[in-house]
Design a protein around this motif. Sequence first.
Motif, PDB file in Angstrom:
ATOM      1  N   HIS A   7     -41.948  41.118 -73.059  1.00  0.00           N
ATOM      2  CA  HIS A   7     -40.726  40.602 -73.444  1.00  0.00           C
ATOM      3  C   HIS A   7     -41.103  39.017 -73.987  1.00  0.00           C
ATOM      4  CE1 HIS A   7     -38.047  43.826 -72.581  1.00  0.00           C
ATOM      5  NE2 HIS A   7     -38.668  44.107 -71.573  1.00  0.00           N
ATOM      6  N   ARG A   8     -40.355  38.512 -74.962  1.00  0.00           N
ATOM      7  CA  ARG A   8     -40.351  37.117 -75.260  1.00  0.00           C
ATOM      8  C   ARG A   8     -39.223  36.546 -74.347  1.00  0.00           C
ATOM      9  NH1 ARG A   8     -38.799  37.272 -81.134  1.00  0.00           N
ATOM     10  NH2 ARG A   8     -37.978  39.417 -80.435  1.00  0.00           N
ATOM     11  N   VAL A   9     -39.655  35.458 -73.580  1.00  0.00           N
ATOM     12  CA  VAL A   9     -38.737  35.241 -72.382  1.00  0.00           C
ATOM     13  C   VAL A   9     -38.325  33.702 -72.469  1.00  0.00           C
ATOM     14  CG1 VAL A   9     -38.612  34.941 -69.917  1.00  0.00           C
ATOM     15  CG2 VAL A   9     -39.750  36.821 -70.800  1.00  0.00           C
ATOM     16  N   ALA A  10     -37.098  33.368 -72.563  1.00  0.00           N
ATOM     17  CA  ALA A  10     -36.727  31.869 -72.578  1.00  0.00           C
ATOM     18  C   ALA A  10     -36.066  31.886 -71.184  1.00  0.00           C
ATOM     19  CB  ALA A  10     -35.689  31.694 -73.584  1.00  0.00           C
ATOM     20  N   GLY A  11     -36.132  30.516 -70.671  1.00  0.00           N
ATOM     21  CA  GLY A  11     -35.603  30.242 -69.297  1.00  0.00           C
ATOM     22  C   GLY A  11     -34.731  28.792 -69.384  1.00  0.00           C
ATOM     23  N   SER A  12     -33.664  28.788 -68.606  1.00  0.00           N
ATOM     24  CA  SER A  12     -33.031  27.434 -68.525  1.00  0.00           C
ATOM     25  C   SER A  12     -33.478  26.767 -67.332  1.00  0.00           C
ATOM     26  CB  SER A  12     -31.689  27.497 -68.989  1.00  0.00           C
ATOM     27  OG  SER A  12     -31.012  28.063 -67.674  1.00  0.00           O
TER      28      SER A  12
END
Length: 212
Positions: A7-12
């Motif tokens: 998956h393409r993952v973004a994290g805050s």
Amino acid sequence: MFLDHGHRVAGSHRGTGVPAGVFGVEADITNRAQVVQALKDVADHHGPVETLIVNAGITDDDLLLRMDEEKIRRVLETNAIGPMIAVKEALRPLLRSKDGSIVLVSSASARYGVPGQANYTAAKGALEGFARTVAKEYASKGIRCNVVAPGGTATDMTSALTEDQRQTMLNDVPLGRLARPEEIASVIYWVSQSTYMTGVTVPVTGGAVLGY
Ligand SMILES: NC(=O)c1ccc[n+]([C@@H]2O[C@H](COP(=O)([O-])OP(=O)(O)OC[C@H]3O[C@@H](n4cnc5c(N)ncnc54)[C@H](OP(=O)(O)O)[C@@H]3O)[C@@H](O)[C@H]2O)c1
């Protein structure tokens, strides 16, 4: 877990950064403007969000008689109100995907009741009710909303426990140990991908809570 599955993952985060391979955005869950900006930055980089995991949480324990109003408000803001606003702000992009998935992280404490955690258990309980309603409101639009409720897990949150507190917690855990963070993450991943499950709270507690 999500990266491992391609998956393409973004994290805050709040200044601590994110692991390699994750697109990092800074946001405090209690700050709506930062959450909106983070979702926009993620959409610009990766495209609209398709899976939203809301994991932020704090405890600030005290017996209710001694618990000042600020402790109640702060714990509710971080564990319940912020996550609800984050879900609300992510709904439009999730609707566009027609296969959106939301996973909120609660706590088995909400089910047990835990002395000293009136604020925390109330907040996590609110999150679980919220998820059931979101599930029903948006099921017809292809959005699923579920909750994972861990029991005691070996993270910074439990590292401050005294040995006595830790043992008391473990007395109620048939598997006799805290969860490893990756054991919780794998359930979050599985729940996020399960295509016929919505409105459910999944306990991951080593046997301490057996069903919801
Ligand atoms: N550990 C347990 O035994 C246990 C059991 C049941 C449920 N949980 C739940 O599991 C989730 C993860 O907790 P954890 O055990 O990993 O605890 P943790 O090690 O203390 O991590 C808490 C996480 O929440 C983030 N956070 C806190 N306040 C925030 C805010 N205002 N805005 C954005 N992020 C914020 C923290 O970010 P920073 O790094 O920036 O501080 C950190 O990433 C929480 O929802 C917690 O309630 C934990």
